[in-house]
Structures are given as structure tokens and as C-alpha cells.
Design an enzyme around this catalytic site. Sequence first.
Site, mmCIF file in Angstrom:
data_model
loop_
_atom_site.group_PDB
_atom_site.id
_atom_site.type_symbol
_atom_site.label_atom_id
_atom_site.label_comp_id
_atom_site.label_asym_id
_atom_site.label_seq_id
_atom_site.Cartn_x
_atom_site.Cartn_y
_atom_site.Cartn_z
ATOM 1 N N HIS A 189 0.896 -1.201 0.009
ATOM 2 C CA HIS A 189 0.084 -0.074 -0.026
ATOM 3 C C HIS A 189 0.903 1.431 0.025
ATOM 4 O O HIS A 189 0.305 2.375 -0.413
ATOM 5 C CB HIS A 189 -0.995 -0.040 1.104
ATOM 6 C CG HIS A 189 -0.413 0.338 2.274
ATOM 7 N ND1 HIS A 189 0.033 -0.515 3.394
ATOM 8 C CD2 HIS A 189 -0.174 1.443 3.151
ATOM 9 C CE1 HIS A 189 0.431 0.076 4.419
ATOM 10 N NE2 HIS A 189 0.494 1.211 4.455
ATOM 11 N N ASP B 145 -0.851 -7.473 1.288
ATOM 12 C CA ASP B 145 -0.231 -6.183 1.375
ATOM 13 C C ASP B 145 1.351 -6.439 1.320
ATOM 14 O O ASP B 145 1.866 -5.893 2.321
ATOM 15 C CB ASP B 145 -0.979 -5.463 2.377
ATOM 16 C CG ASP B 145 -0.266 -4.010 2.411
ATOM 17 O OD1 ASP B 145 0.083 -3.438 1.354
ATOM 18 O OD2 ASP B 145 -0.393 -3.240 3.512
ATOM 19 N N SER C 295 4.562 1.930 8.241
ATOM 20 C CA SER C 295 4.183 0.973 7.314
ATOM 21 C C SER C 295 5.318 0.196 6.602
ATOM 22 O O SER C 295 6.154 0.983 6.213
ATOM 23 C CB SER C 295 3.265 1.676 6.391
ATOM 24 O OG SER C 295 2.188 2.134 6.687
#
EC number: 3.4.21.46
Length: 263
Positions: free
Chosen positions: A66, A115, A209
Site C-alpha cells: 500500500h 499487502d 508501514s
Amino acid sequence: MHSSVYLVALVVLEAAVCVAQPRGRILGGQEAMAHARPYMASVQVNGTHVCGGTLVDEQWVLSAAHCMDGVTKDEVVQVLLGAHSLSSPEPYKHLYDVQSVVLHPGSRPDSVEDDLMLFKLSHNASLGPHVRPLPLQREDREVKPGTLCDVAGWGVVTHAGRRPDVLQQLTVSIMDRNTCNLRTYHDGAITKNMMCAESNRRDTCRGDSGGPLVCGDAVEAVVTWGSRVCGNRRKPGVFTRVATYVPWIENVLSGNVSVNVTA
């Protein structure tokens, strides 16, 4: 692996992506011991940190797919290895250009499943005590609830959005998946390819992330998503489990995959 892998050459992230999304997000942690995590990578766009990553091979860095959402090819994506401070001169720090990015073929901007992505560096990293790959978790097993694991990153450390210059570290407790799937938590959104960690005022946050969840001496999972408000105990941090994806990762690293190349 029979699915095609989508390889995007010299692509970049927009800094706002990791900032604005309710994904991957260290809050309530502390400064990490300098250079004690030689596998840590900072994914940077135009010189600004946007996501974390893990060096898993001398030329490959694992991160979250992402982080590619909304990318443009007119910016410059690079990977910083060997760093503790993002800004101060350090003898082991080196900024690598990215030759290509491989997204997991199942990843989509409108989904949190699959992801994962891999950055291929323009050349092999200079390995040593301060830059070293971390092994992948290969055993496809459930981590026992209550197990303490380690996360680290350069993501925001306050709700006001303050970003640290030095690497932050946090120990988190693994949560039972069934509990994490209760209506009062993530309401069934956690699949077998994901895992949760408790997040009561201690959590990964925006900019973390793609960084690793380390249980023992291996990359157990990758920071993926959670609450828009970091540290919300009702929205535990969510991670993509690595063991399920080891065959795909190894195929990419070995070149034994069919790829589609776009500019």
C-alpha cells in the site's frame, strides 16, 4: 507461483499516501539502540522518509504494497540502509537507488489483503555488522497470544504528527486472531494471512508501514494497517504474516517468475 508479478521500474511514493491512509502506522515506544537492527530500511521519496522496510537479501527490501498507492513516476524513490538518524552523518549509512518494485499480484489499493512488495536495489548492499539481512519466518504457524515481539520505525510518535529523526522501537503483545475479529475490534476483517498486536497507547503509526514485526530472530510479519488514531485499543495494529508468502518472495528473489514490466 503461477500468478504474474507486476514489476514497476523506478516508481515512487507520494509522501501523503502513508500519512493520510489509516494503514501502517511508533507511538508509546522509545529510541532504539543505535544500529542494533541492521536490517531496518527507510523508504524515501525525494529525500523524505515515507515507509519502513526490511533488508531480506543483499539486493532486496521487503515492504508493504500500500506504500505504492497513488505513486507517480516523476519522483525519486530510494532506500536508506545502515541508518539510525535520518539526517545526521553516519559512517555506515548509504542511500540506494531502486531499480524496480515488485508488488504482490494479489495486492490492490482497495484491499488490505496480500499487502506486500519488494524493492530491488540498483546494486547489492554493502553488508557488515550494521547492514545485514533478516531471515524470513518460514514456519507457517500461529504466534501464541501474549508473545512479545518487536517493531521499529521512523513513523510519527505523537498524535500531532511529530516525526522522529532517530529509529524508534516498541515491544508489542500478540493478540488472538479470534479476539481481534470481534465486532468491538476489527469485526471479521482479519484473515489467516494477517495477525494483530495489542495497541493500547502503544502502537505503530503513520510512516511505520512496511516495517518488520520481529518475533525471535525472523521477520514474522509486515506493518500493514490499524486505526486512524494510533494507539486506539479497540483497533489493534494489523500485520501481514510473512510465512504464507515465502514461496512468492523466493521466486521473486531468484527471478523464477513471470513479470510484466511497465515504465
